[in-house]
Design an enzyme around this catalytic site. Structure first.
Site, short mmCIF file in Angstrom:
data_model
loop_
_atom_site.label_atom_id
_atom_site.label_comp_id
_atom_site.label_asym_id
_atom_site.label_seq_id
_atom_site.Cartn_x
_atom_site.Cartn_y
_atom_site.Cartn_z
CG ASP A 1 -2.16 0.83 1.03
OD1 ASP A 1 -2.32 1.42 -0.06
OD2 ASP A 1 -2.97 0.93 1.97
CE1 TYR B 1 4.03 -6.88 4.02
CE2 TYR B 1 3.44 -9.18 4.31
CZ TYR B 1 3.36 -8.00 3.60
OH TYR B 1 2.60 -7.94 2.45
#
Length: 422
Positions: free
Chosen positions: A135, A190
């Site tokens: 994003d 992540y």
């Protein structure tokens, strides 16, 4: 004798007539067959011309001498980028004012001669797929994209010549024709970098003395104790938006979550949290971290974590998106099946590790730390924690029967942090 001759003459006339009729019929059949054959030949020629036209339409343009010189193959590209200033990874055709990572990548592929211009205009022509649709502002150190391109000489160097410094191609490997960087991915790792003041007591003056805070070993130990609760399969419907508690897709499998040892940059202490899972829903990682911070700071009890996996509605705070980085993607099943066939390489990037680390140190970490020092996004977010209600919301449907699952994303994928990260 006179009676026989008329009969014989009639017989002869009939025979001759029949023979002539037969010959005539045979000639007509031959002529008809020849015409039919000619018609069939004409049809085949016409169909061949139509096939040529169809093939020409599929390619749109004739291959250039450069295209004929280099083979067109399916590859996987290892990418690293700093997401600051970009509206995420995925290209948005018709929205040129919202610049994305893929906008610059596709332009570089065209300019370097790896793909023709018409493939850049329609990415389906090169079978393009990204592993994760990070994003706005989110960075990546190990993004993988798959596509068909021309294997030109010095491929990575030529692509990088046309990319800004904050986007790099770090590696390229041949893959099978059916490989898809998203669908073949087994797991994603992540990282989340944050100032350790996030774990300070709630009465600590974070606004005025944030740089002076130092994380104590016992606090770090408790942080990791809480992160360990996330391991395994749980119902994370409270860690995303518009997801019903009875939606099977809310169940996610986490294999690792840990906060590393703190380190000092400038005058501020930071730490990096790593989490690995099969896939993540929208906002899931940030909410997992946000809830642990709320517990450590004393705004919520530890039992709220267990309750958040039940059917009750729990108000889970969402940590800022600044520190989120796609660290690595994993292709264990693909490697097991094709990595040893002698034709394809394993999708492991040990030889690029130094380049990946160097890129993080040069572009990703400094951007996160400098932005945090300038904008104080974590301290500002911490001030919102007192307004959260960590108890079940009154009037919510607890059995999930009246709640409907949210729709899938527009392309049919279940929206998750591995595909649409926060």
């Amino acid at each position: 004798m006179l009676k026989i001759r008329p009969v014989f003459a009639a017989f002869v006339r009939q025979s001759v007539t029949s023979e002539r009729t037969g010959i005539l019929s045979w000639m007509v059949d031959m002529m008809s067959g020849g015409v039919d054959q000619k018609i069939q030949q004409l049809k085949r020629v016409q169909e061949g011309d139509e096939d040529c036209v169809t093939k020409r339409r599929k390619t749109d343009v004739e291959p250039s001498n450069e295209d004929r010189r280099y083979p067109k193959k399916k590859v996987a590209l290892l990418m690293a980028y700093s997401g600051k200033g970009y509206y995420g990874m995925q290209r948005n055709p018709g929205s040129s004012e919202f610049r994305t990572i893929e906008d610059d990548l596709v332009a570089a592929l065209v300019k370097s001669g790896c793909i023709p211009q018409n493939h850049g205009d329609d990415m389906k022509k090169m079978s393009f797929q990204r592993c994760a649709r990070t994003d706005k502002g989110v960075s990546a150190a190990g993004q993988v994209v798959s596509l068909k391109l021309l294997l030109i000489d010095d491929l990575t160097e030529k692509i990088n010549e046309h990319l800004p410094p904050q986007i790099r191609i770090l590696g390229v490997k041949r893959v099978t024709q059916g490989f898809n960087s998203k669908n073949n991915c087994d797991a994603r790792t992540y990282a989340y970098m944050l100032p350790t003041v996030a774990f300070s007591p709630k009465d600590f003056d974070a606004a005025g003395t944030a740089p002076s805070f130092r994380l104590q070993p016992e606090t770090l130990q408790r942080v990791n104790h809480l992160f360990a609760h996330y391991k395994g399969t749980h119902n994370f419907h409270n860690f995303t938006s518009q997801k019903a508690p009875n939606d099977p897709s809310a169940r996610r499998y986490i294999t690792h979550m840990l906060c590393g040892e703190p380190f000092i940059r400038g005058d501020t202490e930071f730490a990096v949290i790593t989490v690995r899972g099969q896939s993540f829903m929208l906002h899931q990682i940030r909410k997992m971290i946000g809830l642990v911070i709320a517990v450590i700071k004393g705004y919520a009890g530890e039992e709220v974590m267990e309750r958040s996996w039940g059917l009750q509605k729990v108000d889970v705070p969402k940590a800022p998106g600044l520190g989120l980085v796609l660290e690595k993607v994993h292709y264990d099943r693909y490697n097991k099946r094709f990595g040893g066939d002698g034709l394809h390489e394993r999708l492991e990037w040990e030889e690029q590790e130094e380049a990946v680390q160097a890129f993080k140190e040069a572009f990703i970490y400094p951007t996160i730390m400098e932005t945090e020092r300038q904008e104080g996004s974590m301290v500002s977010w911490m001030n919102t924690l007192p307004i959260h209600d960590f108890e079940a919301s009154a009037g919510e449907a607890q059995d999930g029967c009246r709640l409907q699952p949210r729709p899938e994303s527009t392309n049919g994928d279940i929206v998750n942090e591995g595909h649409i990260s926060d």
